[in-house]
Design an enzyme around this catalytic site. Structure first.
Site, PDB file in Angstrom:
ATOM      1  CB  CYS A  22     -39.735  14.378 -20.698  1.00 24.39           C
ATOM      2  SG  CYS A  22     -40.638  15.163 -22.062  1.00 24.39           S
TER       3      CYS A  22
ATOM      4  CB  CYS B  26     -35.259   3.985 -30.499  1.00 24.12           C
ATOM      5  SG  CYS B  26     -36.722   4.618 -29.635  1.00 24.12           S
TER       6      CYS B  26
ATOM      7  CB  CYS C  17      -4.885   9.732 -29.757  1.00 16.74           C
ATOM      8  SG  CYS C  17      -4.835   9.907 -31.557  1.00 16.74           S
TER       9      CYS C  17
ATOM     10  CB  CYS D 299      -1.716  12.472 -31.060  1.00 23.39           C
ATOM     11  SG  CYS D 299      -1.193  10.849 -31.683  1.00 23.39           S
TER      12      CYS D 299
ATOM     13  CB  CYS E 190       4.437  -0.531 -36.407  1.00 24.78           C
ATOM     14  SG  CYS E 190       4.887  -1.820 -37.606  1.00 24.78           S
TER      15      CYS E 190
ATOM     16  CB  CYS F 214       3.666  -5.103 -34.938  1.00 28.08           C
ATOM     17  SG  CYS F 214       4.673  -3.613 -34.681  1.00 28.08           S
TER      18      CYS F 214
ATOM     19  CB  CYS G 246     -15.321 -13.760 -19.744  1.00 24.16           C
ATOM     20  SG  CYS G 246     -16.617 -14.525 -20.723  1.00 24.16           S
TER      21      CYS G 246
ATOM     22  CB  CYS H 134     -16.652  -1.563 -33.721  1.00 21.10           C
ATOM     23  SG  CYS H 134     -16.104  -3.286 -33.489  1.00 21.10           S
TER      24      CYS H 134
ATOM     25  CB  CYS I 281     -11.796 -19.415 -32.175  1.00 29.27           C
ATOM     26  SG  CYS I 281     -13.504 -19.110 -31.626  1.00 29.27           S
TER      27      CYS I 281
END
Length: 337
Positions: free
Chosen positions: A63, A105, A163, A183, A188, A191, A248, A256, A264
């Site tokens: 600021c 940062c 969820c 929720c 499963c 799968c 792409c 993450c 691959c």
């Protein structure tokens, strides 16, 4: 007279380390440029009048407000100075709306959280700092995201298919159904798809075959449903994504932030050191020769010849469900004309 009396008063009331420090405080007070409490903190921390003035005139790099040094914060892996107000606002928004890997940062975007050792050390120290400046609710959310980051690396961790919560299966060899504590829906374990009654007592492969033959919605959706049901998993956090036509091969997980090849699953890196030439390539991955990365843009005739040369059977007509969906799309477009 008055100056000596003021010096003695400061020495007595604020326990300053020396007569000279108290004298510096009096001069700074008389200048009228600084807050009294900030002056006392400056003369306790610095020797010499000029050092005190520098202490009192640091600039927030977000600021640009000029503040004393003790009202600015510095993260562990850089030297950027940011005021408490800006730091609180930045991390509150980041924790609520973004991924934990965005918590770097606000000025220089350090440290590099692809380094696991640096990541662990940074988050441990960051947690201590954030506890002192954030509201309890926001700090609690930060700790929850830290916990999820640790849990998602465990082999029996799975994300809920309904969820954004995650779950641990403590009996993966005996139990496939995982009930989300947030929720209440079931996923499963194997799968990673939403659990349905028809999945009971049959394998994931048998359940998939049943859906293809009996589920009207699955058949009507055609190729889109096949892509959605197949999907890809992030190799880092196991979060599941639906496939799509085209696009792409470079995939970045929103959960993450791991970057990988969707063909691959090898990692895309900015600072790869595997070969001497890697430094000139920038962001890249090392794909095996059988990766779709090398074949996806080839002419269909070339691909068919490649399969024929290696004795691999293939279809040249789309699945029946996809043909149905295409006919339905054509009918819909004709009605709209």
């Amino acid at each position: 007279g008055d100056i000596e009396r003021n010096i003695r008063m400061l020495l007595c009331q604020f326990n300053l380390p020396s007569w000279g420090r108290a004298e510096q405080a009096v001069k700074l007070i008389e200048s009228g440029e600084y807050e009294f409490d900030d002056i006392i903190e400056a003369v306790r921390s610095c020797q010499g009048l000029e050092s005190c003035k520098k202490y009192l005139q640091h600039e927030c790099q977000v600021c640009t407000d000029v503040l004393p040094q003790h009202k600015l914060l510095v993260l562990t892996h850089c030297s950027c100075e940011v005021c408490v107000s800006c730091m609180k606002q930045y991390f509150t928004i980041t924790i609520r709306d973004k991924n934990i890997k965005d918590m770097v940062c606000p000025v220089c975007s350090q440290p590099d959280l692809d380094d696991e050792d640096a990541e662990s050390e940074f988050f441990n120290l960051l947690d201590i700092m954030l506890k002192s400046i954030l509201d309890n609710e926001v700090h609690g959310l930060f700790q929850q995201k830290l916990r999820d980051r640790t849990l998602m690396k465990l082999p029996n961790f799975r994300w809920c298919s309904h969820c954004s919560s995650g779950m641990i299966n403590d009996q993966p060899d005996r139990r496939l159904k995982m009930v989300c504590a947030d929720c209440g829906h079931i996923t499963c374990y194997k799968c990673k798809k939403p659990w349905e009654d028809q999945h009971e007592n049959i394998t994931c492969e048998q359940f998939q075959a049943w859906k293809e033959l009996n589920d009207p919605e699955f058949q009507a959706a055609g190729l889109a449903a096949i892509l959605n049901e197949s999907g890809i998993d992030c190799p880092n956090c196991k979060f599941r994504y639906a496939l799509a036509k085209g696009g792409c091969m470079h995939f970045k997980c929103v959960q993450c932030k791991h970057e990988f090849c969707s063909g691959c699953y090898n990692t895309f890196r900015h600072n790869c050191t595997r070969f001497a030439s890697c430094g000139r390539k920038g962001l890249h991955a090392h794909h095996p020769r059988d990766c779709l990365f090398y074949m996806r843009d080839r002419d269909p005739v070339q691909l068919q010849r490649l399969l024929q040369d290696n004795g691999v059977e293939f279809d040249t007509e789309p699945p029946h469900a996809a043909q149905q969906a295409e006919v339905q799309d054509d009918d819909y477009r004709n009605r709209c004309k």
